[in-house]
Design a protein around this motif. Structure first.
Motif, PDB file in Angstrom:
ATOM      1  N   LEU A   1       7.696   9.516  19.321  1.00 11.81           N
ATOM      2  CA  LEU A   1       7.949  10.650  18.823  1.00 11.81           C
ATOM      3  C   LEU A   1       7.851  10.459  17.298  1.00 11.81           C
ATOM      4  O   LEU A   1       7.712  11.331  16.476  1.00 11.81           O
ATOM      5  CB  LEU A   1       9.486  11.253  18.987  1.00 11.81           C
TER       6      LEU A   1
ATOM      7  N   ARG B   1      10.822   4.506  29.366  1.00  9.47           N
ATOM      8  CA  ARG B   1      10.653   5.886  28.355  1.00  9.47           C
ATOM      9  C   ARG B   1      10.655   5.154  26.996  1.00  9.47           C
ATOM     10  O   ARG B   1      11.355   4.247  26.545  1.00  9.47           O
ATOM     11  CB  ARG B   1      11.983   6.550  28.585  1.00  9.47           C
TER      12      ARG B   1
ATOM     13  N   GLU C   1      10.913   6.327  23.543  1.00  9.54           N
ATOM     14  CA  GLU C   1      11.107   7.437  22.286  1.00  9.54           C
ATOM     15  C   GLU C   1      10.360   7.143  21.068  1.00  9.54           C
ATOM     16  O   GLU C   1      10.371   8.150  20.196  1.00  9.54           O
ATOM     17  CB  GLU C   1      12.820   7.362  22.118  1.00  9.54           C
TER      18      GLU C   1
ATOM     19  N   TYR D   1      16.743  17.088  24.657  1.00  6.97           N
ATOM     20  CA  TYR D   1      15.422  16.187  25.180  1.00  6.97           C
ATOM     21  C   TYR D   1      15.587  14.689  25.738  1.00  6.97           C
ATOM     22  O   TYR D   1      14.825  14.261  26.470  1.00  6.97           O
ATOM     23  CB  TYR D   1      14.439  16.076  23.940  1.00  6.97           C
ATOM     24  N   GLN D   2      16.471  14.176  24.818  1.00  2.87           N
ATOM     25  CA  GLN D   2      16.783  12.704  25.142  1.00  2.87           C
ATOM     26  C   GLN D   2      17.527  12.622  26.374  1.00  2.87           C
ATOM     27  O   GLN D   2      17.751  11.320  26.750  1.00  2.87           O
ATOM     28  CB  GLN D   2      17.736  12.201  23.918  1.00  2.87           C
TER      29      GLN D   2
END
Length: 441
Positions: A162, A157, A159, A44-45
């Motif tokens: 999340l 992006r 992160e 995913y990363q």
């Protein structure tokens, strides 16, 4: 039993933050453990490559697209145009459930816009635009776009989103979280009263707390357009005062927004598709992980690579069952009276989808007793659906075929009328190009 969710408001990004709970039966959020996006099968990363925002950024970098910067709006109008997001999808949320919460209030709500695979959030005077795009294999990818004018705009992006957007409440994968809260007059959620998650199975009465809602819905009541007046009893909202509002001009300065509405029909489509995006991602990840583990077991046991374990089949079939039930609106809460919006979304939305030779489409809205005229989700045409591994898609199509041809022994789909089954079967046969050969027969 329906459960309330008591939690802190999301400290970061994204847009989808208010509405109503309804985790009933087989598809409950609590039933999905969190999957690791760090697995080499998922990655995913890794840098984004195939979501709409990543594709747009590539075109910007190559000089093929220019985003116009407009005083007061920043890149918002140009971004919506480039991503093909209709202005009629505008929804306004005044609960402080965004990381830009200091700028949000009942007087200055956050605006959200969406299409089938992208969500955009805008706040008056905000430093960034909040964006979530659906990658066909990886799921929701979260971005921000600096609102200061730049020669080459860059999506960054995020992160950290999340922290809230990858949990059992998002089906255990990076996804969208839609909530309904009890807001006070400043827009702060009164979390001691709890909050709700929502999808199309949510009771009308529990939807849209912290949102403005424009449209007609008869005697049905929701939580929108009002806020808590008694902090000692926050659950005692005056739902009557927020009912059947068609004009927000007496509540906010609508000239500060691209549109004057927070459309009820847009909200209903929005709350349906957000959870389905999560379920598609979950099915994709579960299947890939199951097949990878099976491959490793076959190697370890010196078996042929095409050998199937019952546990692998069961894992895939179980996830597909969750997906199919949601696709066919098994747990949808029925409307007791017709509903309508105010922005024109209910006219814009059906025109996009493919139609059969009789002019029928899975995007056709009902709005009298249920959301859609033909109860099979339009996201069957999405890239996320098309990207499902063949092992999952084959099971899905087999189950769907059996349900639509009255060959499925399960009672879960007993409420699906014969006429609806036949219509869905005929529409898909003409409009879905990758159907197995047995569908054509």
């Amino acid at each position: 039993m329906r459960k309330r969710m008591v939690s802190k408001p999301c400290p970061m990004l994204i847009l989808l933050a208010s509405m109503a709970q309804s985790w009933s039966g087989i598809g409950t959020a609590q039933s999905f453990p969190v999957l690791s996006g760090e697995d080499q099968v998922i990655q995913y990363q890794a840098p984004p490559k195939d979501d709409p925002v990543a594709r747009l950024q590539a075109r910007i970098d190559q000089g093929q697209v220019h985003l116009d910067h407009v005083p007061g709006w920043g890149y918002l109008p140009s971004l919506l145009k480039q991503l093909h997001i209709p202005l009629s999808s505008q929804m306004l949320v005044f609960s402080k459930t965004s990381f830009q919460q200091h700028r949000i209030s009942p007087q200055t709500p956050r605006a959200l816009y969406f299409n089938d695979d992208v969500y955009v959030g805008w706040v008056q005077g905000g430093e960034v635009l909040e964006v979530s795009a659906v990658d066909p294999e990886r799921g929701a990818i979260f971005y921000s776009l600096d609102q200061r004018r730049d020669v080459v705009p860059k999506f960054v992006r995020r992160e950290e989103c999340l922290q809230c957007h990858a949990s059992p409440k998002t089906q255990g994968v990076p996804g969208h979280l839609v909530r309904s809260v009890y807001p006070n007059r400043e827009g702060l959620p009164q979390l001691q009263a709890g909050s709700f998650l929502t999808d199309h199975s949510s009771p009308f009465r529990e939807r849209w707390g912290g949102w403005y809602v424009t449209g007609k819905h008869g005697a049905q009541r929701h939580m929108g357009n009002v806020w808590v007046l008694d902090n000692e009893h926050p659950e005692e909202l005056d739902r009557e005062a927020g009912a059947n509002i068609i004009n927000l001009r007496t509540r906010i300065d609508v000239s500060n927004y691209l549109g004057a509405d927070s459309d009820l029909v847009a909200l209903m489509v929005f709350e349906h598709q957000t959870r389905l995006h999560n379920l598609l991602t979950r099915t994709n990840w579960e299947t890939r992980l199951a097949l990878n583990q099976q491959e490793a077991m076959n190697r370890a046991l010196n078996r042929p690579q095409d050998h199937w374990f019952d546990s692998t089949r069961s894992r895939i079939e179980n996830q597909v069952d969750h997906l199919l039930r949601y696709f066919l609106f098994v747990d949808e809460v029925k409307l007791t009276e017709p509903v309508s919006g105010t922005s024109g979304f209910e006219h814009d939305f059906p025109r996009i989808g493919p139609q059969d030779h009789r002019g029928r489409s899975l995007r056709d809205l009902d709005l009298k007793t249920r959301l859609f005229r033909y109860p099979c989700s339009f996201l069957i045409y999405s890239q996320a659906f098309d990207a499902l591994p063949a092992a999952a898609k084959d099971v899905f199509y087999q189950r769907l075929w059996k349900v639509l041809t009255n060959q499925d022994p399960s009672q879960d789909f007993s409420s699906l009328a014969v006429t609806d089954r036949q219509a869905i079967l005929e529409i898909l046969a003409e409009t879905k190009s990758d159907l197995p050969e047995y569908w054509k027969r």
